[in-house]
Every structure is written in C-alpha cells, then in structure tokens.
Design a protein around this motif. Structure first.
Motif, PDB file in Angstrom:
ATOM      1  N   GLN A  35      28.168  36.762  29.583  1.00 54.71           N
ATOM      2  CA  GLN A  35      26.846  37.337  29.753  1.00 54.71           C
ATOM      3  C   GLN A  35      26.097  37.244  28.440  1.00 54.71           C
ATOM      4  OE1 GLN A  35      27.066  41.118  31.643  1.00 54.71           O
ATOM      5  NE2 GLN A  35      24.918  41.605  31.373  1.00 54.71           N
ATOM      6  N   VAL A  36      24.810  36.925  28.514  1.00 58.47           N
ATOM      7  CA  VAL A  36      23.971  36.851  27.334  1.00 58.47           C
ATOM      8  C   VAL A  36      22.806  37.819  27.506  1.00 58.47           C
ATOM      9  CG1 VAL A  36      22.483  35.398  25.923  1.00 58.47           C
ATOM     10  CG2 VAL A  36      24.595  34.463  26.852  1.00 58.47           C
ATOM     11  N   PRO A  41      25.981  37.168  22.916  1.00 59.65           N
ATOM     12  CA  PRO A  41      27.049  37.402  23.894  1.00 59.65           C
ATOM     13  C   PRO A  41      27.446  38.877  23.899  1.00 59.65           C
ATOM     14  CG  PRO A  41      27.549  35.523  22.486  1.00 59.65           C
ATOM     15  CD  PRO A  41      26.363  36.210  21.881  1.00 59.65           C
ATOM     16  N   THR A  42      27.696  39.409  25.076  1.00 57.01           N
ATOM     17  CA  THR A  42      28.057  40.816  25.163  1.00 57.01           C
ATOM     18  C   THR A  42      28.848  41.090  26.437  1.00 57.01           C
ATOM     19  OG1 THR A  42      27.196  43.061  25.258  1.00 57.01           O
ATOM     20  CG2 THR A  42      25.872  41.395  26.306  1.00 57.01           C
ATOM     21  N   THR A  47      28.974  44.957  34.693  1.00 56.21           N
ATOM     22  CA  THR A  47      30.216  44.266  35.030  1.00 56.21           C
ATOM     23  C   THR A  47      31.140  44.271  33.825  1.00 56.21           C
ATOM     24  OG1 THR A  47      29.152  42.814  36.643  1.00 56.21           O
ATOM     25  CG2 THR A  47      31.237  42.083  35.743  1.00 56.21           C
ATOM     26  N   GLU A  48      32.347  44.753  34.022  1.00 57.32           N
ATOM     27  CA  GLU A  48      33.331  44.745  32.944  1.00 57.32           C
ATOM     28  C   GLU A  48      34.092  43.423  33.001  1.00 57.32           C
ATOM     29  OE1 GLU A  48      35.751  48.218  32.643  1.00 57.32           O
ATOM     30  OE2 GLU A  48      34.083  49.582  33.073  1.00 57.32           O
ATOM     31  N   TRP A  49      33.542  42.420  32.335  1.00 55.92           N
ATOM     32  CA  TRP A  49      34.115  41.074  32.385  1.00 55.92           C
ATOM     33  C   TRP A  49      35.543  41.047  31.858  1.00 55.92           C
ATOM     34  CZ3 TRP A  49      31.223  38.303  35.421  1.00 55.92           C
ATOM     35  CH2 TRP A  49      29.841  38.489  35.438  1.00 55.92           C
ATOM     36  N   SER A  50      35.879  41.986  30.983  1.00 55.94           N
ATOM     37  CA  SER A  50      37.240  42.030  30.439  1.00 55.94           C
ATOM     38  C   SER A  50      38.285  42.251  31.533  1.00 55.94           C
ATOM     39  CB  SER A  50      37.337  43.143  29.390  1.00 55.94           C
ATOM     40  OG  SER A  50      37.024  44.405  29.962  1.00 55.94           O
ATOM     41  N   GLU A  51      37.860  42.855  32.669  1.00 57.25           N
ATOM     42  CA  GLU A  51      38.788  43.044  33.782  1.00 57.25           C
ATOM     43  C   GLU A  51      39.258  41.705  34.345  1.00 57.25           C
ATOM     44  OE1 GLU A  51      40.106  45.826  35.054  1.00 57.25           O
ATOM     45  OE2 GLU A  51      39.128  47.050  33.528  1.00 57.25           O
ATOM     46  N   TYR A  52      38.358  40.688  34.336  1.00 59.73           N
ATOM     47  CA  TYR A  52      38.743  39.353  34.785  1.00 59.73           C
ATOM     48  C   TYR A  52      39.675  38.690  33.773  1.00 59.73           C
ATOM     49  CZ  TYR A  52      34.884  39.708  38.166  1.00 59.73           C
ATOM     50  OH  TYR A  52      34.049  40.101  39.183  1.00 59.73           O
ATOM     51  N   LYS A 214      36.256  48.088  48.061  1.00 60.14           N
ATOM     52  CA  LYS A 214      37.684  47.910  47.755  1.00 60.14           C
ATOM     53  C   LYS A 214      37.934  46.953  46.583  1.00 60.14           C
ATOM     54  CE  LYS A 214      39.351  48.693  52.498  1.00 60.14           C
ATOM     55  NZ  LYS A 214      40.142  48.137  53.614  1.00 60.14           N
ATOM     56  N   SER A 215      37.110  47.016  45.546  1.00 63.81           N
ATOM     57  CA  SER A 215      37.227  46.054  44.446  1.00 63.81           C
ATOM     58  C   SER A 215      37.535  46.742  43.122  1.00 63.81           C
ATOM     59  CB  SER A 215      35.931  45.251  44.298  1.00 63.81           C
ATOM     60  OG  SER A 215      35.751  44.376  45.376  1.00 63.81           O
ATOM     61  N   LYS A 216      38.595  46.276  42.468  1.00 67.36           N
ATOM     62  CA  LYS A 216      38.847  46.713  41.104  1.00 67.36           C
ATOM     63  C   LYS A 216      37.775  46.184  40.163  1.00 67.36           C
ATOM     64  CE  LYS A 216      43.842  46.901  41.835  1.00 67.36           C
ATOM     65  NZ  LYS A 216      45.166  46.345  41.434  1.00 67.36           N
ATOM     66  N   MET A 217      37.231  44.994  40.480  1.00 66.38           N
ATOM     67  CA  MET A 217      36.054  44.472  39.793  1.00 66.38           C
ATOM     68  C   MET A 217      35.388  43.438  40.687  1.00 66.38           C
ATOM     69  SD  MET A 217      34.316  44.994  36.991  1.00 66.38           S
ATOM     70  CE  MET A 217      32.818  44.930  37.988  1.00 66.38           C
ATOM     71  N   ALA A 218      34.124  43.705  41.026  1.00 65.96           N
ATOM     72  CA  ALA A 218      33.350  42.773  41.848  1.00 65.96           C
ATOM     73  C   ALA A 218      32.001  42.532  41.189  1.00 65.96           C
ATOM     74  CB  ALA A 218      33.138  43.332  43.254  1.00 65.96           C
ATOM     75  N   HIS A 219      31.632  41.277  41.107  1.00 65.97           N
ATOM     76  CA  HIS A 219      30.292  40.902  40.640  1.00 65.97           C
ATOM     77  C   HIS A 219      29.685  39.965  41.681  1.00 65.97           C
ATOM     78  CE1 HIS A 219      27.127  40.010  37.592  1.00 65.97           C
ATOM     79  NE2 HIS A 219      27.032  38.911  38.313  1.00 65.97           N
TER      80      HIS A 219
END
Length: 385
Positions: A35-36, A41-42, A47-52, A214-219
């Motif tokens: 994400q920019v 970059p951040t 969305t917690e991208w670190s989860e992916y 039902k998502s631990k992480m969904a974008h």
C-alpha cells in the motif's frame, strides 16, 4: 517471512507457458509495497497486510479432482480448486484487459501464477464461479475476464469458500458491461484469508452485491467506471464475528454524462471483530448531470467489536443532479428494543429481529440470504423469533 515462498513460485512458473512474462510479474510483485499513502510505503490504515505475510504459502500443481461440488439451479458452474479450473474457457496469457499488474502487489502476484478464465456473455446466461482451496498452506490465484455483449442479460456469482487453515485465495476480475446490457454481479467470501480485486467498465446497467464474513483477513476492492448514461446500484455488507478482520472498499468513478450510482454500505461487528466498509464516489469534469448517493450504517454488538463505515464524495463539476452521502455506527437502538419488548419479545429476540431486518435486503440473491442466515444463526447473533 513473505506471503509466498518465491522458490516455490519460480518452480511453479517453470511448468507454465509465457515463462518470461510471468517471471517479470513475480519480480514486480516482490518489489511493490502492499500500500502506498502519500508516496510512502505503509501498512497503516485498515488492512493488516502483515497478516498475509505471516502465511508463507506454497503453490504447486494440484490434483485434478474437484472435492466439493456447489451448484445453483439454472446456473452453469466454473470450478476453481487450488490451481485447477473446470468448466470454463482457459487462456495461458498472464494479462487482464482492465487491470494492470502495477496496480497492486497481489495483482502482479496473481497474474504471475494463474491462468485466465474468459467468460463471454452473448445473450442471456447465469454463471457461478466457485473458488475453494483443498490444500493446506496453499496460494490459490484466479484471473477472470468477463465480457457482457450488447443487449445481453446476465447473473454472475463469484463464491469463495475456504475452510482450510492458513491458505489464501486471490482473484482479480474484470467485467465489461456493454451498452443496452444488464449485469447482476454478486461476490461472496466466506474464506479465512482472501484478496479480491475487481474492476468494471460499465456502459449499461450494473447491480452489484459484495459480502464478506468469517475472515481472519479479507481485503476486497471493487471499482466501477461509469460511461455515458450508465447506471450502477451496489450493496456492500459484512458480518464480522470472533476475531474477523474485514476491509471492503467500493470505488465508483463517473466519467460519462448522466451516469448514476446508488450504494448502501452495511456492517455488523461482534466479539473482537473489526469490520470496515468504505465507499468512494467521484464525479469527473466530463460527467455532467450525473448523480451519486452512498449511505453507510453499522451495528456494533459487544464492547470489543469495532466497525467503520466511510462514504466519501469527490465532485469536480458544478453540474450534478445529486451528490449525497451519510454514515452512522451505533449499538442496536434501545428505543426499538424497548418497543419490541413491550410487544412480548425478549431482549435477544428483539435484537435478532432488528439485526436480520438490517442486514438482509429484499433484492439479495437467494444464495446470499441463505449464507447470511447461516452466519447469523451459527454465531448466535440471532435466535428464532
């Protein structure tokens, strides 16, 4: 750690066509940030991208055996299981007509590792795209192109389902809706980890429904570009339970004159869930006499749940027919609960009655109504009244 073991990805590419192009896409995916914001970059925002990145997945040729069938009456079904595709026209080109690899890290990665499903709607057709994962710690990508020809009427459902722990489905989907045609598009996710990126170019009429749970992480990111006198009606909704983290972003870009968009954002967050539904509508200088409306509302159940609904407008011309938005986040209204209790319902029954009426819409597809009812019941958000 990273989202995928890149040695696994390189080995997988060696067995596909267009190896050189795919390797460039894989390298691009490695170099792009998730994400920019403000040119930096951040990992902030919703969305917690670190989860992916924690997943560290693999990809390999899967067994050509569909382990679970899912059918809707009157629909033809295209199955995507792991990397195997059944029931659709498949192309080996690592491209998508409306979506460029530079648009996102996971777009580039998906293009690098997927074959393309091409769907052409000539007259009338109903299509179910059923996407699931059967392998553990697996990266399952899908690249979908849908072209709705002039005068056609279609109903398309994309259903992503994943009960396998620590696996990820990604799908990039382009949809062209030609003039004098009508498309109903429903996107449903009940997957533990998912990334969906959809872009629509609409010259006709588009009715969209987006739902995630039902998502631990969904974008989920869904962009509609409206041409002259086109129309988009959309509903984005989510139910977050347990420790769900769900981020849905709807973008509407009015480019043609007299284009119309009308949207609703709805969220329910309970337990420790975090639900975000954003709606961004812009009316460009060329979109004279256009109109847009986005209404957002969310209910919070439980002291640790969080919900955000964020409709936003950007109007670049003084000639608009209408431009409005509103948002509210609240507990289930006490005055309405009191009203129903006075008519013989218990508090839990009153809450159930109000929540069901809030999240369900009369125009929802039957498959979505069924899934919503199952989620509300299994999570004990509602009880029988």
């Amino acid at each position: 750690m990273s989202i995928i073991d890149f040695s696994s990805a390189e080995k997988y590419i060696s067995n596909l066509e267009n190896k050189g192009e795919r390797q460039k896409l894989l390298s691009l995916a490695e170099s792009l940030p998730y994400q920019v914001i403000n040119d930096s970059p951040t990992v902030k925002h919703y969305t917690e991208w670190s989860e992916y990145d924690k997943l560290n997945l693999t990809i390999f040729p899967s067994k050509e055996e569909i382990k679970k069938k899912y059918e809707l009456e009157g629909y033809r079904t295209i199955y995507i299981q792991d990397d195997f595709i059944s029931g659709g026209l498949v192309s080996e080109e690592p491209t998508n007509s409306l979506i460029k690899p530079e648009e996102h890290k996971l777009v580039a990665l998906t293009l690098a590792l997927s074959r393309k499903i091409k769907i052409d709607i000539e007259k009338s057709d109903k299509v179910l795209i059923y996407h699931r994962v059967a392998e553990r710690n697996y990266f399952s990508p899908a690249n979908i192109e849908i072209n709705v020809k002039d005068g056609a009427i279609t109903d398309i459902v994309y259903l992503a389902e994943n009960e396998i722990p620590n696996s990820l489905q990604t799908a990039i989907t382009s949809l062209r809706v030609s003039r004098d045609s009508q498309a109903n598009f429903t996107l449903i996710s009940t997957s533990s980890y998912i990334y969906n990126y959809v872009k629509v170019y609409c010259e006709g009429e588009l009715n969209s429904t987006i739902f995630a749970t039902k998502s631990k992480m969904a974008h989920i990111e869904y962009t509609t570009i409206l041409d002259k006198e086109s129309k988009s009606v959309f509903s984005a909704k989510s139910i977050g339970t347990n420790d769900d983290k769900i981020d849905i972003r709807i973008i509407v870009q009015h480019q043609g004159q007299k284009s119309v968009s009308d949207g609703n954002l709805k969220g329910i967050a309970t337990d420790n869930a975090f639900v975000v539904i954003r709606g961004d509508a812009s009316i460009n200088e060329t979109a004279l006499d256009s109109s847009t409306s986005i209404i957002g509302r969310a209910f919070i159940l439980g002291k640790d749940a969080k919900a955000i609904v964020a409709p936003m407008l950007e109007v670049k011309t003084g000639r608009v027919m209408m431009a409005k938005h509103s948002a509210s986040v609240s507990r289930v209204p006490e005055d309405l609960i009191f009203y129903l209790e006075n008519r013989g319902l218990s508090r839990k029954e009153a809450e159930s009655f109000l929540i069901r009426g809030f999240i369900e819409d009369e125009k929802d597809p039957e498959i979505l109504k069924k899934i919503i009812e199952e989620v509300l019941t299994s999570s004990k958000i509602i009880v029988s009244v």
